[in-house]
Design an enzyme around this catalytic site. Structure first.
Site, PDB file in Angstrom:
ATOM      1  N   ASP A   8      -2.958  43.064  -0.123  1.00 59.29           N
ATOM      2  CA  ASP A   8      -2.286  44.267   0.388  1.00 59.29           C
ATOM      3  C   ASP A   8      -3.264  45.436   0.330  1.00 59.29           C
ATOM      4  OD1 ASP A   8      -2.319  44.865  -2.384  1.00 59.29           O
ATOM      5  OD2 ASP A   8      -0.397  43.856  -2.601  1.00 59.29           O
ATOM      6  N   ASP A  43      -8.825  50.717 -13.960  1.00 59.51           N
ATOM      7  CA  ASP A  43      -9.125  49.785 -15.043  1.00 59.51           C
ATOM      8  C   ASP A  43     -10.562  49.257 -15.026  1.00 59.51           C
ATOM      9  OD1 ASP A  43      -8.531  48.379 -12.719  1.00 59.51           O
ATOM     10  OD2 ASP A  43      -7.284  46.873 -13.695  1.00 59.51           O
ATOM     11  N   ASP A  59      -3.955  49.486  -0.560  1.00 55.82           N
ATOM     12  CA  ASP A  59      -3.496  50.690  -1.255  1.00 55.82           C
ATOM     13  C   ASP A  59      -4.318  51.878  -0.767  1.00 55.82           C
ATOM     14  OD1 ASP A  59      -1.822  49.067  -2.782  1.00 55.82           O
ATOM     15  OD2 ASP A  59      -3.363  48.731  -4.287  1.00 55.82           O
TER      16      ASP A  59
END
Ligand code: ATP
Ligand code: MG
Length: 419
Positions: free
Chosen positions: A51, A131, A53
Site C-alpha cells: 500500500d 522506526d 502512505d
C-alpha cells in the site's frame, strides 16, 4: 536534507496513480507532501508495495478539506484515509518532537511508553520519529527526488535493518518496534545491525506492557504476510517468541515440535504465494499444538483424565495464551475444534468416520494430523485410514452446514412518554 535523483532507482510505472494524485493535490495547495515508508522501501528493492502512505505538513483537518471521501481515523496516531477509486491512501501529518507544552496531544506512561502521539512537526522531525532507517525515505514523485537524511538508501544497499537513534530508547518508547525489526529482517532477508540487535535483550520484557489486542494485530502481520517461516526463526533467535506465545516456547523442546510449526508456516507461506486463502486459526493451532500435547500428557500422567485430556489441555493453553495475544473467538473456537479432533482422528473408528468427515474442521484437523505424522510413524496408518475415507466419501467431507448464528434481537426502543 540529502536529496537524491530517483529516476535510476525507482520504476515510476510501479507508483500508485492515486498516491501520486494525492501528493499532487496537496502540493497544488501549497503543502509539502511525499510518498513515505514501506512503499518507497519496497520500490527501491524492486518489490510491489502493499500500500502507499503519504506524509504531509497539512493537518488532518486541512487534508480532509481537500479530498472528498477522506476521513480521520485513529487516536494514538491520527491518520486520514483518502479514498481514490478502489484504493485507500493513508495520509499522515508530519510528527514532531515532544516538549512540555504538548502534553495534551502527546503522552508517555511512567515507563516512557508513548501512549498518544499527535504532535505535529517538520519533515526532519518526522523522519527521526520513524522506526527504521529504511522506512524513513521520502519520495517526491512529481520532481522524482528521494530525501534521505538517515542513510536509509545505504542501509537498503547494505541490506541492514537499523533503528533510528538509540535502539534501547526507541524500544522503550514503543516495544512493538522490536517485533517490527524481526518482521522486516525476515521479510526482506536483511541483517540486523549490531546495536539494533543487542538492545532487544535488555528491552524485550517491555513487550509485557503492550495491550494484547495490539499484539494480536502484530502477530497477524508476523505470521500472515507470506514470510511466517523466516519470521518464526527470527523471533526465536532474538527470544521474542516468548513475549507473544510463552506456551509455544515451553513446548519447543519436544521432538518434532519445531519442525511441525515450521512446516505449518511453510504451508501458509506457500498458499499466500499462490494467492490461496489462509486462516490464522490453523496457523495458531499448529503453533500451539506442541503446548497442547505437552499439557495433555501432564494431565494424563497426573491421573486427572476425566473427559478428553486434549480438550482440557486446549482450554488451559488458550486461556494462558490470551493473556499475551488477544486471539478473537472467531479464530480461537476453530483452533480448539482442530485440537479436539486430533484424538478422535487417532481412533480410526469406521463407525464414526462419516460423522467426523462431515465436520467443518475436518480438513484443517486432517492437515494438522499430516504434520504430526511427519515425526510419528505410528500415525502413518491413521493418515492412510483418513485418506481412504476421504476417497470413499468425497461429498461428505466438511459438508456439515455452518451453525446458524442467532440474530441479535433488538431491544424495543423505549418511547418517551408523551408530555
Ligand atoms: P508494510 O506495510 O509493508 O508492512 P510499512 O513500512 O509500510 O511496511 P506500516 O506498519 O504500514 O509499515 O507503517 C508505515 C510507516 O510508519 C513505516 O514505514 C514507519 O516509517 C512508520 N512506523 C510504523 N510503525 C512504527 C512504529 N511503531 N514506530 C515508528 N515508526 C513506525
Ligand atoms: Mg504500509
Amino acid at each position: 536534507m540529502n536529496e537524491v535523483d530517483a529516476q535510476s532507482l525507482i520504476d515510476a510505472s510501479a507508483l500508485s496513480k492515486s498516491a501520486v494524485a494525492v501528493v499532487a493535490r496537496l502540493r497544488e495547495n501549497n503543502y509539502s507532501a511525499f510518498i513515505v515508508g514501506g512503499a518507497v522501501r519496497d520500490l527501491l528493492l524492486g518489490k510491489r508495495p502493499k500500500d502507499f502512505d503519504v506524509a504531509t505538513n497539512a493537518t488532518p483537518e486541512q487534508i480532509v478539506a481537500l479530498f472528498r471521501g477522506a476521513r480521520i481515523i485513529g487516536r494514538r496516531f491520527q491518520i486520514v484515509h483518502v479514498r481514490m477509486g478502489r484504493e485507500i491512501i493513508e495520509v499522515t501529518t508530519f510528527r514532531g518532537h515532544h516538549d512540555g507544552d504538548s502534553a495534551k496531544v502527546a503522552a508517555k506512561s511512567n515507563k516512557g511508553l508513548l501512549i498518544r502521539d499527535n504532535v505535529y512537526g517538520t519533515l526532519d522531525q518526522d523522519a527521526a520519529r520513524r522506526d527504521l532507517t529504511i522506512n524513513a525515505l521520502y519520495l517526491d514523485p512529481i520532481n522524482n527526488l528521494i530525501y534521505d537524511d538517515l542513510n536509509g538508501l545505504e542501509d537498503i544497499q547494505q541490506r541492514t535493518i537499523r533503528i533510528i537513534g538509540d535502539p534501547a530508547g526507541r524500544y522503550r518508547e514503543d516495544p512493538v518496534r522490536m517485533l517490527r525489526v524481526a518482521r522486516f529482517a525476515a521479510k526482506l532477508g536483511f541483517n540486523i545491525d549490531t546495536l539494533t540487535q543487542t538492545a532487544i535483550a535488555e528491552c524485550r520484557h517491555l513487550l509485557a506492557d503492550i495491550p494484547s489486542a495490539r499484539l494480536f494485530d502484530e502477530a497477524l502481520k508476523l505470521f500472515m504476510s507470506g514470510h511466517a517461516t523466516s519470521t518464526f526463526e527470527q523471533l526465536i533467535r532474538h527470544n521474542l517468541l516468548e513475549t507473544l506465545f510463552p506456551e509455544a516456547v515451553n513446548a519447543l523442546h519436544l521432538e518434532g515440535a519445531r519442525d511441525l510449526i515450521s512446516q505449518a508456516m511453510k504451508n501458509t507461506d506457500g498458499r499466500i504465494a499462490r494467492g490461496k486463502p489462509v486462516t490464522p486459526a490453523f496457523l495458531f493451532a499448529a503453533l500451539l499444538w506442541p503446548a497442547v500435547a505437552l499439557r495433555s500428557d501432564e494431565i494424563v500422567r497426573a491421573g486427572n483424565a476425566e473427559g478428553s485430556p486434549v480438550n482440557a489441555a486446549g482450554q488451559q493453553v488458550l486461556i494462558s495464551s490470551l493473556q499475551r495475544v488477544a486471539i478473537p473467538k472467531r479464530f480461537s473456537i476453530p483452533m480448539r475444534e482442530i485440537w479436539d479432533l486430533q484424538p478422535r482422528l487417532d481412533k480410526c473408528s469406521t463407525k464414526r468416520a462419516k460423522s467426523i468427515l462431515a465436520l467443518r474442521r475436518f480438513r484443517a484437523a486432517f492437515d494438522l494430523l499430516l504434520l504430526r505424522a511427519e515425526h510419528d510413524d505410528a500415525l502413518n496408518n491413521v493418515v492412510k485410514f483418513w485418506e481412504e475415507q476421504q476417497q470413499l466419501f468425497p461429498d461428505i467431507v466438511g459438508s456439515q452446514p455452518a451453525p446458524e448464528i442467532p440474530k441479535k434481537r433488538r431491544r424495543p426502543r423505549r418511547r418517551k412518554p408523551a408530555a
